[in-house]
Design a protein around this motif. Sequence first.
Motif, PDB file in Angstrom:
ATOM      1  N   VAL A 140      28.556  33.662  51.626  1.00 17.06           N
ATOM      2  CA  VAL A 140      30.078  33.716  52.366  1.00 17.06           C
ATOM      3  C   VAL A 140      30.853  32.664  51.317  1.00 17.06           C
ATOM      4  CG1 VAL A 140      31.141  33.063  54.376  1.00 17.06           C
ATOM      5  CG2 VAL A 140      29.214  34.339  54.498  1.00 17.06           C
ATOM      6  N   ALA A 141      30.518  31.470  51.171  1.00 11.57           N
ATOM      7  CA  ALA A 141      31.484  30.404  50.506  1.00 11.57           C
ATOM      8  C   ALA A 141      31.888  30.978  49.175  1.00 11.57           C
ATOM      9  CB  ALA A 141      30.775  29.090  50.534  1.00 11.57           C
ATOM     10  N   GLU A 167      41.365  27.841  32.445  1.00 12.95           N
ATOM     11  CA  GLU A 167      40.985  26.402  32.995  1.00 12.95           C
ATOM     12  C   GLU A 167      40.831  26.465  34.388  1.00 12.95           C
ATOM     13  OE1 GLU A 167      41.396  21.458  32.974  1.00 12.95           O
ATOM     14  OE2 GLU A 167      42.712  22.834  31.861  1.00 12.95           O
ATOM     15  N   GLU A 168      41.921  27.018  35.314  1.00 12.18           N
ATOM     16  CA  GLU A 168      41.982  27.117  36.417  1.00 12.18           C
ATOM     17  C   GLU A 168      41.190  28.126  37.018  1.00 12.18           C
ATOM     18  OE1 GLU A 168      45.749  28.333  40.017  1.00 12.18           O
ATOM     19  OE2 GLU A 168      45.833  28.247  37.790  1.00 12.18           O
ATOM     20  N   ILE A 169      41.088  29.296  36.468  1.00 16.89           N
ATOM     21  CA  ILE A 169      40.216  30.387  36.924  1.00 16.89           C
ATOM     22  C   ILE A 169      38.694  29.854  36.660  1.00 16.89           C
ATOM     23  CG2 ILE A 169      39.484  32.667  36.247  1.00 16.89           C
ATOM     24  CD1 ILE A 169      42.180  33.359  35.270  1.00 16.89           C
ATOM     25  N   GLY A 170      38.382  29.200  35.648  1.00 18.69           N
ATOM     26  CA  GLY A 170      36.970  28.700  35.370  1.00 18.69           C
ATOM     27  C   GLY A 170      36.689  27.736  36.544  1.00 18.69           C
ATOM     28  N   THR A 171      37.668  26.764  37.060  1.00 16.42           N
ATOM     29  CA  THR A 171      37.399  25.830  37.922  1.00 16.42           C
ATOM     30  C   THR A 171      37.061  26.527  39.319  1.00 16.42           C
ATOM     31  OG1 THR A 171      38.917  24.163  37.167  1.00 16.42           O
ATOM     32  CG2 THR A 171      38.487  23.964  39.407  1.00 16.42           C
ATOM     33  N   HIS A 172      37.627  27.571  39.767  1.00 16.80           N
ATOM     34  CA  HIS A 172      37.427  28.403  40.943  1.00 16.80           C
ATOM     35  C   HIS A 172      36.269  28.948  40.771  1.00 16.80           C
ATOM     36  CE1 HIS A 172      41.430  27.366  42.615  1.00 16.80           C
ATOM     37  NE2 HIS A 172      42.075  28.144  41.514  1.00 16.80           N
ATOM     38  N   VAL A 218      37.430  35.287  46.130  1.00 16.88           N
ATOM     39  CA  VAL A 218      38.765  35.701  46.649  1.00 16.88           C
ATOM     40  C   VAL A 218      39.821  35.133  46.086  1.00 16.88           C
ATOM     41  CG1 VAL A 218      40.148  35.995  48.586  1.00 16.88           C
ATOM     42  CG2 VAL A 218      37.571  36.971  48.675  1.00 16.88           C
ATOM     43  N   ILE A 219      39.698  33.668  46.175  1.00 19.37           N
ATOM     44  CA  ILE A 219      40.725  32.636  45.673  1.00 19.37           C
ATOM     45  C   ILE A 219      40.833  32.836  44.250  1.00 19.37           C
ATOM     46  CG2 ILE A 219      40.985  30.203  45.410  1.00 19.37           C
ATOM     47  CD1 ILE A 219      39.696  29.646  48.140  1.00 19.37           C
TER      48      ILE A 219
END
Length: 284
Positions: A178-179, A196-201, A185-186
């Motif tokens: 679930v997490a 870099e932002e996408i990889g972090t999420h 989704v985020i």
Amino acid sequence: MFALLGILVVIISVVTGYLASHGNIVALWQPFEILIICGAAFGAFMIANSFTLQVRVFKMLPQIFLGSKHKKAFYAQLLGALYSLFQKSRLEGFLAIENDIEYPFESDVFRSFPDVLNDHHLIHFLTDNYRIYTLTGLPSHELEALIDSEIEQISEELEQPAHALNRVAEGLPGFGIVAAVLGIVITMGSIGGSMEEIGTHVAAALVGTFLGIFFAYGFVGPASAHLEALGQHELKAYLCVKAAMISTVSGHPPAVAVETGRKLLPPDMRPSFIELSEDIKQYR
């Protein structure tokens, strides 16, 4: 102590292996993922179990680190209490122990054994069944059948905390997913942003799956198994009382009756034959 050592071994093994593979330890720290997984698991635990059972689980958890409340000194007192009760009944008759059975927490016999007196469930089990015998004079085989039915119910009750915690362990990997899904989704909302932002999420989402499985098989599942073992250990005291009672009902002397009960105690907590003989001398 061994439970705490086991927890450290689990954590150190996983973290060391991760760091040795050039992993970034900071990436594993995802407090909101932990909130989702642990919070949802705790909420499901509250939904699935009665308040009484929840309290029993939390009361038993410290025993994972401190050990069972039934230690060797407890069993020595239990055998002493049984011997004292049986000996008084044998020498003075059933009327002499009527008050001891009806009001055990005010009885001089039981007050000499404070550890046993603190276990209210065991005291009630002993006095209720001995009262039945003194009032009805049931033969040993009928009394044994009656006690066996009660012990079966007690066994089921002692297993309930372990089963409740095991259901949490079974659900944790699902809450990890679930997490992870919420993390994806985020991530989808960040499409078009920097890599870099996408990889972090994405990493945060995968950590959610990891934490759910890690908590389930590293901590909660083993804790459930430990609670089950504690329940089986506690049941030994009831089996000891039953064996000693059936022996005395069958006409055996108190010393023989308590020796019969002693044999059913856990081997590592069981007083030796010599120790038992020395202990009961002071109650004669």
